[in-house]
Design an enzyme around this catalytic site. Structure first.
Site, PDB file in Angstrom:
ATOM      1  N   SER A 136     -17.942   9.000  13.731  1.00 45.11           N
ATOM      2  CA  SER A 136     -18.316  10.323  14.227  1.00 45.11           C
ATOM      3  C   SER A 136     -18.921  11.222  13.150  1.00 45.11           C
ATOM      4  O   SER A 136     -19.472  12.280  13.469  1.00 45.11           O
ATOM      5  CB  SER A 136     -17.101  11.028  14.850  1.00 45.11           C
ATOM      6  OG  SER A 136     -16.143  11.351  13.855  1.00 45.11           O
ATOM      7  N   LYS A 173     -13.721  16.282  10.755  1.00 45.59           N
ATOM      8  CA  LYS A 173     -14.838  16.940  11.435  1.00 45.59           C
ATOM      9  C   LYS A 173     -15.299  18.158  10.629  1.00 45.59           C
ATOM     10  O   LYS A 173     -14.605  18.636   9.747  1.00 45.59           O
ATOM     11  CB  LYS A 173     -14.420  17.407  12.850  1.00 45.59           C
ATOM     12  CG  LYS A 173     -14.047  16.293  13.812  1.00 45.59           C
ATOM     13  CD  LYS A 173     -15.231  15.482  14.248  1.00 45.59           C
ATOM     14  CE  LYS A 173     -14.862  14.454  15.300  1.00 45.59           C
ATOM     15  NZ  LYS A 173     -14.039  13.345  14.749  1.00 45.59           N
TER      16      LYS A 173
END
Length: 218
Positions: A136, A173
């Site tokens: 990701s 993230k």
């Protein structure tokens, strides 16, 4: 192991705190200043006592070469950063395994092993390594299987890459934080933005400091 005197416990606690904050043990002069000792002999005496009780190891009982042993101090936890006795430019970072919900990221049971890295490799100096799972964050050059270095902190600034606890797991993230709005942004268009539910477990566990890639000698 015999019990500690109150001063020996104070010295041991100071060693732990100094290593956690600075990544290195205190120098002889720093120990002298902290405890009001006028002679280096007092430092040697206390380091010798802690060595004899199996709480620290040191090369010729020199302050800068010491490390606090994992079993040192009974219930107290060992420092997150340790200086390699054979290499003053190395720090030992715990490699964190799978973290269960509600568990501290540095829970002893989740530490797989310690890895020695060059202390000048990362800024800020990290507290742990965490293995990346998934892709990701590939647009930021963070790949599946990489070991990322993290600095433990409950706070981060908008735009920083963070290690966050969301529900049942840990994720890496980009942080979006504007006003009351908090989002966790992937760096791969195939993944959706995470908007933490106010009713689920959410916390910033640390900020990203850099990475090591398998094949780089680790």
């Amino acid at each position: 192991m015999s019990s500690l005197t109150s001063r020996q416990q104070q010295v041991l606690d100071y060693l732990r705190t100094h290593i956690e904050r600075h990544g290195v043990p205190p120098s002889t002069h720093e120990l002298m200043a902290a405890f009001g000792w006028r002679s280096p002999n007092a430092v040697t005496k206390h380091l010798q006592a802690l060595t004899d009780k199996g709480l620290i190891s040191a090369r010729a009982h020199k302050a800068r070469s010491l490390r606090v042993l994992p079993s040192g101090g009974g219930e107290a936890t060992a420092p997150r950063l340790q200086v390699a006795a054979t290499n003053d430019d190395a720090v030992w970072l715990p490699l964190v395994g799978r973290v269960a919900a509600g568990e501290p990221i540095l829970a002893d049971a989740r530490i797989e092993r310690q890895i020695a890295v060059d202390r000048w490799l990362f800024r800020p100096q990290p507290d742990f390594l965490l293995r990346v799972q998934g892709d990701s964050m590939i647009d930021d050059g963070i790949l599946d299987g990489d070991l990322i270095a993290g600095k433990t902190t409950p706070e981060a600034e908008h735009g920083q890459t963070v290690i966050a606890r969301v529900g049942e797991g840990i994720t890496i993230k980009r942080l979006y934080h504007r006003g009351q709005t908090v989002r966790l942004l992937p760096r791969n268009p195939a993944y959706a933005t995470i908007a933490p539910d106010p009713h689920e477990d959410f916390a910033i566990e640390g900020v990203y400091c850099g990475l090591l890639r398998p094949g780089d000698g680790h």
